[in-house]
Design an enzyme around this catalytic site. Structure first.
Site, mmCIF file in Angstrom:
data_model
loop_
_atom_site.group_PDB
_atom_site.id
_atom_site.type_symbol
_atom_site.label_atom_id
_atom_site.label_comp_id
_atom_site.label_asym_id
_atom_site.label_seq_id
_atom_site.Cartn_x
_atom_site.Cartn_y
_atom_site.Cartn_z
ATOM 1 N NE ARG A 227 -0.678 -5.165 -0.031
ATOM 2 C CZ ARG A 227 -0.097 -4.711 -0.218
ATOM 3 N NH1 ARG A 227 0.616 -4.794 1.276
ATOM 4 N NH2 ARG A 227 0.810 -4.122 -0.704
ATOM 5 C CE LYS B 265 0.097 -3.701 6.588
ATOM 6 N NZ LYS B 265 -0.879 -3.111 6.130
HETATM 7 N N1 PMM Z 1 -0.872 -2.528 3.572
HETATM 8 C C1 PMM Z 1 0.223 -1.890 2.479
HETATM 9 C C2 PMM Z 1 -0.548 -1.787 1.472
HETATM 10 N N2 PMM Z 1 -1.447 -1.464 0.773
HETATM 11 N N3 PMM Z 1 -3.386 -2.138 1.184
HETATM 12 C C3 PMM Z 1 -4.206 -3.194 1.728
HETATM 13 N N4 PMM Z 1 -5.792 -3.295 1.230
HETATM 14 N N5 PMM Z 1 -4.001 -3.890 2.625
HETATM 15 C C4 PMM Z 1 -3.384 -3.426 3.453
HETATM 16 O O1 PMM Z 1 -2.962 -3.211 4.670
HETATM 17 C C5 PMM Z 1 -2.057 -2.775 2.990
HETATM 18 C C6 PMM Z 1 -2.771 -1.874 1.300
HETATM 19 C C7 PMM Z 1 1.161 -1.677 3.263
HETATM 20 O O2 PMM Z 1 2.292 -2.692 2.692
HETATM 21 P P1 PMM Z 1 3.208 -2.785 1.475
HETATM 22 O O3 PMM Z 1 4.242 -1.286 1.324
HETATM 23 O O4 PMM Z 1 4.276 -4.662 1.804
HETATM 24 O O5 PMM Z 1 2.365 -3.103 0.471
#
Ligand code: PMM
Length: 271
Positions: free
Chosen positions: A255, A213
């Site tokens: 995650r 991030k």
């Molecule tokens: N971050 C992203 C997408 N989904 N879900 C949860 N539970 N927690 C998060 O921090 C989260 C998520 C964004 O990241 P990406 O675009 O790399 O998937």
């Protein structure tokens, strides 16, 4: 006391590792490399081989500024991937749409990863687990001007209210997630990470996603002596370090994109 006279036999316990599988052409972090089903399935299998406990399938980018995706397109992206992987690993569906969540569970997903923290009824209906994530605003505009009086207090109160509502509605497995980067400045993100033990102390299992991030970029750039922010693909050290710190705070699920490196780091610390 640990017995240090022989081989270490205790299992290295660490948080569940959720591997990210974005089946989108515009994901900020993997740049759409897995936008067709076959490649997505292969990447999902690679995440499992690297040690992922859960594969998180998403068909709509939640990147700041991202445009919404039509339901039919999202379904077409995620369903074949879930069907292929569900017999091999636990699958979660990362969606904001109740219809997509429902169809994903029917296709084999058993966890609804909900960045809107609003789909607990789908989880109750289907018997799936539910991750309630905090977000201020909507992905399109959430990074314009995030404001809080006390980010930790507000996020914690919101998540506990959501978790209790879900539990009362009959959801047996409820996770709370502070939503790093979702309507938060870097200072808000760092305050939430520093306060993870307060979230853990609520008694609800805590999930967190820091992987690749933006808030990691500035501190990594400083460490590297680089003049520009570090691009998403080069934030491994910060991603792993924050996953390890989250584990130390008692978080139950991280995650991540870089499953192998994260699992190795978590196992090392646990041992
Ligand atoms: N971050 C992203 C997408 N989904 N879900 C949860 N539970 N927690 C998060 O921090 C989260 C998520 C964004 O990241 P990406 O675009 O790399 O998937």
């Amino acid at each position: 006391m640990l017995d240090l006279t022989g081989p270490v036999t205790f299992p290295p316990v660490h948080p569940l590792v959720m591997g990210v599988l974005n089946v989108t052409p515009d994901s900020f972090s993997d740049g759409g490399r897995f936008s067709d089903a076959e490649r997505a399935i292969a990447h999902g299998r690679a995440l499992v081989a690297e040690g992922a406990d859960i594969v998180d399938v998403g068909g709509e980018s939640s990147r700041p500024g991202a445009d919404p995706v039509a339901e039919a397109d999202e379904l077409a992206r995620v369903l074949p991937v879930i069907e292929a992987l569900a017999g091999e690993v636990r699958v979660s569906i990362d969606t904001a749409k109740p219809t997509v969540a429902r169809a994903a569970v029917a296709a084999g997903a058993s966890l609804v990863n909900d960045i809107t923290a609003s789909l607990h009824e789908v989880a109750a209906e289907t018997g799936a687990g539910w991750v309630a994530m905090h977000m201020q605003g909507q992905p399109r505009t959430m990074q314009v001007a995030p404001t809080y009086d006390d980010v930790l207090v507000e996020v914690l109160a919101y998540l506990v209210e959501r978790a209790e509502a879900a539990f009362e509605a009959g959801v047996a497995e409820v996770w709370i997630d502070p939503g790093i980067g979702f309507g938060k400045t870097p200072a808000h993100n760092w305050a939430l990470l520093a306060g993870l033990d307060d979230l853990v102390a609520t008694g609800w299992p805590v999930a967190v996603g820091t992987s690749r991030k933006g808030f990691l970029a500035a501190v990594l750039a400083e460490a590297d002596g680089a003049p520009e922010p570090i691009p998403a693909g080069d934030r491994l050290e910060g991603s792993v370090a924050t996953a390890v710190a989250a584990a130390a705070a008692g978080v139950g699920l991280v995650r991540v994109h870089d499953v192998a490196a994260t699992v190795a780091a978590l196992r090392t610390v646990a041992a």
